[in-house]
Design an enzyme around this catalytic site. Structure first.
Site, PDB file in Angstrom:
ATOM      1  N   GLU A   1       2.082  19.800  23.584  1.00  0.00           N
ATOM      2  CA  GLU A   1       2.354  18.710  22.649  1.00  0.00           C
ATOM      3  C   GLU A   1       3.845  18.419  22.666  1.00  0.00           C
ATOM      4  OE1 GLU A   1       1.988  19.876  18.345  1.00  0.00           O
ATOM      5  OE2 GLU A   1       1.219  21.727  19.219  1.00  0.00           O
TER       6      GLU A   1
ATOM      7  N   LYS B   1       7.656  17.971  21.480  1.00  0.00           N
ATOM      8  CA  LYS B   1       8.612  18.602  20.560  1.00  0.00           C
ATOM      9  C   LYS B   1       9.419  17.466  19.945  1.00  0.00           C
ATOM     10  CE  LYS B   1      11.725  22.588  20.373  1.00  0.00           C
ATOM     11  NZ  LYS B   1      12.667  22.058  19.385  1.00  0.00           N
TER      12      LYS B   1
ATOM     13  N   ARG C   1      11.978  21.159  11.629  1.00  0.00           N
ATOM     14  CA  ARG C   1      10.711  21.869  11.386  1.00  0.00           C
ATOM     15  C   ARG C   1      10.582  22.144   9.889  1.00  0.00           C
ATOM     16  NH1 ARG C   1       8.526  26.226  14.600  1.00  0.00           N
ATOM     17  NH2 ARG C   1       6.419  26.650  13.841  1.00  0.00           N
TER      18      ARG C   1
ATOM     19  N   ARG D   1      12.512  25.617   8.133  1.00  0.00           N
ATOM     20  CA  ARG D   1      12.026  26.729   8.954  1.00  0.00           C
ATOM     21  C   ARG D   1      12.562  28.066   8.473  1.00  0.00           C
ATOM     22  NH1 ARG D   1      14.309  26.488  14.954  1.00  0.00           N
ATOM     23  NH2 ARG D   1      13.846  28.703  14.854  1.00  0.00           N
TER      24      ARG D   1
ATOM     25  N   GLU E   1       6.802  18.631  11.602  1.00  0.00           N
ATOM     26  CA  GLU E   1       8.150  18.123  11.842  1.00  0.00           C
ATOM     27  C   GLU E   1       8.449  17.030  10.820  1.00  0.00           C
ATOM     28  OE1 GLU E   1      11.481  18.576  14.698  1.00  0.00           O
ATOM     29  OE2 GLU E   1       9.592  19.655  14.355  1.00  0.00           O
TER      30      GLU E   1
ATOM     31  N   LYS F   1       8.833  26.767  24.529  1.00  0.00           N
ATOM     32  CA  LYS F   1       9.457  25.445  24.394  1.00  0.00           C
ATOM     33  C   LYS F   1      10.059  25.060  25.744  1.00  0.00           C
ATOM     34  CE  LYS F   1      13.488  27.614  22.140  1.00  0.00           C
ATOM     35  NZ  LYS F   1      14.327  27.617  20.928  1.00  0.00           N
TER      36      LYS F   1
END
Length: 518
Positions: free
Chosen positions: A220, A222, A227, A242, A267, A386
């Site tokens: 998916e 980023k 976050r 986060r 996000e 990531k």
């Protein structure tokens, strides 16, 4: 205060994680309540003391010694807290306050009385305790201890760190119920429905993609926001960063729309008419305690959900990603909330082509998630990856330098760099960014030596450097900025390479940097 100061000093000079954990465990075992609770909060970043600015501390010091001599001393030492702790007049007799006395006294002081209260506390301390006290007041421990490390130091076979993390956000400093439980008492009876759930983080994929099985992973985007975790229950609504910071007050538009019962990982973005706005627009909202109607209208906040951690009181984190994803899709989109789509692919080559277009699509890159993984706190290896877009690069000229903090306080390690601008009087350099990472210890020594041999002017702790060295700067993005003279701001700049070989005339122009703005 003295035991806490000793702990900070030992932590600062202990490089290894295991060594730091040993120091923390000894301190928590030997220190009584509530001092150990305040120390835990200070190290974990949950001690909310009234902030004392550097200018206030500087003013207190200048009342006690010649301002010019203090300025010269600070320039030599490089760190304000360290300079003041060394130069503050020594008391005739030492009577250091306890950590509890320091915290309760500062919390009780009014803003106007705070400088005098701090001065009286400093008058009772030795140099080490003074340094610890100033660090408490300015909020910068810088001893290499994270919240997770502090929690790990408390854990044992009977009290696992996962349980401590679960209880953490429902408890307040100085954590008396927590320490009572750790020493054999009952587990704290708290409502955890609105508590922050420690987030699952990803490892950089680097060169591992060819070794991973495409069929075992989901992909998916980023997204280029921050976050967050959105929690809504019958007891209330919260929006966390986060790191667990509650930012609900800054985003009342999100809070008002959370008319559901769940905990979502996603996000935070600014979205207009279905289009994600640049990160600079989200920055207009971050850090604001009060948000006006115009700001709410001009910069509408939105959460794009990645994961569903809890639904109607059912904890879903132990389920594999595929099942959590199915539950998230069944949960569906709501007002100011939608779901981050998965990217279909069969081969890594297909996905790499998508990643190569991430910058044009205003994405940070891709996330790869193993289909069978539970939602695990921390940064577990081999579960999430990531795959960030390639950084932008520019050749810039070193213009200013400043000493660092902690272990770097003896080195010029913070570097301001510039790009060329055409003016009626010819080409001049204008600052475009600041970096303090990306170089090795050996390169730090070389840069420090260059600064010392080439500085031309002094502006407090900052040194102007003769334009003679090109730095190759890597950065994630660049955006327009009214706060900076150059009109641009870089995101996450770091020094990729020191170009000892390159003439400064060949460094990049501001126009070239502006052309990189998405």
């Amino acid at each position: 205060m003295t035991p806490f100061a000793d702990l900070l000093e030992k932590l600062a000079f202990t490089p290894g994680r295991n060594g730091k954990l040993t120091l923390l465990r000894r301190y928590f075992a030997a220190t009584p309540d509530p001092d150990r609770g305040w120390a835990l909060a200070a190290l974990a970043g949950t001690l909310d003391l009234p902030h004392v600015t550097s200018s206030v501390i500087k003013g207190l010091m200048e009342e006690r010694m010649d301002p010019v001599l203090f300025s010269l001393s600070r320039s030599y030492v490089g760190d304000l807290a360290e300079t003041v702790s060394l130069l503050w007049p020594e008391p005739e007799t030492y009577d250091p306050p306890s950590l509890d006395e320091v915290v309760t006294t500062l919390l009780a002081a009014s803003r106007s009385d705070r400088p005098a209260v701090l001065a009286r506390l400093l008058d009772r301390c030795g140099a080490s305790a003074r340094l610890a006290l100033i660090k408490l007041c300015t909020g910068g421990m810088r001893v290499g201890v994270s919240t997770r490390m502090a929690q790990t130091a408390l854990a044992d076979d009977t009290h696992p760190v996962e349980t401590i993390e679960k209880l953490w956000f429902a408890l307040e400093p100085p954590y008396p119920e927590l320490f009572t439980w750790l020493e054999g008492g009952p587990e704290p009876d708290v409502d955890l429905s609105l508590a922050y759930r420690p987030m699952m983080l990803a490892q950089p994929v680097e060169d591992r993609v060819p070794t991973l099985d495409p069929a075992a992973h989901a992909a998916e985007w980023k997204w280029d926001g921050i976050r967050v975790q959105a929690v809504a229950t019958p007891q209330g609504r919260r929006l966390y960063t986060r790191t667990g910071e509650d930012i609900s007050e800054s985003f009342p538009d999100i809070i008002d729309a959370m008319d559901w019962y769940a905990c979502l990982d996603g996000e935070l973005l600014v979205v207009r008419d279905g289009e994600v706005a640049p990160f600079a627009h989200l920055q207009k909202r971050l850090g604001r305690k009060r948000v006006g109607k115009k700001t709410l209208s001009d910069y509408p906040a939105h959460v794009r959900a990645y994961d569903l951690l809890d639904h109607a009181g059912e904890d879903l984190r132990a389920l594999p990603f595929t099942k959590r994803r199915a539950r998230l899709e069944a949960f569906g989109s709501r007002e100011r909330l939608d779901i981050s789509p998965l990217i279909p692919f069969d081969t890594w080559a297909e996905l790499e082509a998508q990643r190569d277009g991430a910058r044009e699509a205003a994405m940070e890159g891709l996330m790869l998630k193993r289909l069978d993984t539970a939602y695990v706190a921390g940064r577990p290896v081999g579960m999430w990856w990531k795959w960030k877009r390639d950084p932008l690069e520019a050749d810039c000229v070193l213009m200013y330098a400043q000493r660092g903090h902690g272990k770097r306080s003896s080195y010029y390690s913070d570097y301001t760099f510039g790009a060329w601008v055409e003016t009626p009087n010819g080409r001049v350099l204008t600052p475009v960014g600041k970096a303090y990472s990306g170089f090795t210890d050996k390169e730090l020594e070389e840069l420090d030596r260059f600064v010392r041999n080439n500085f031309t002017e002094r502006f407090g702790p900052v040194r102007a450097v003769k334009p003679a060295l090109v730095l190759e700067i890597a950065f994630d993005a660049i955006q327009e900025s009214t706060r900076h003279k150059s009109g641009v701001a870089m995101r996450f700049p770091r020094i990729k390479r020191i170009r000892w070989d390159k003439p400064i005339e060949e460094a990049d122009t501001l126009d070239r940097l502006k052309a990189m703005i998405a």
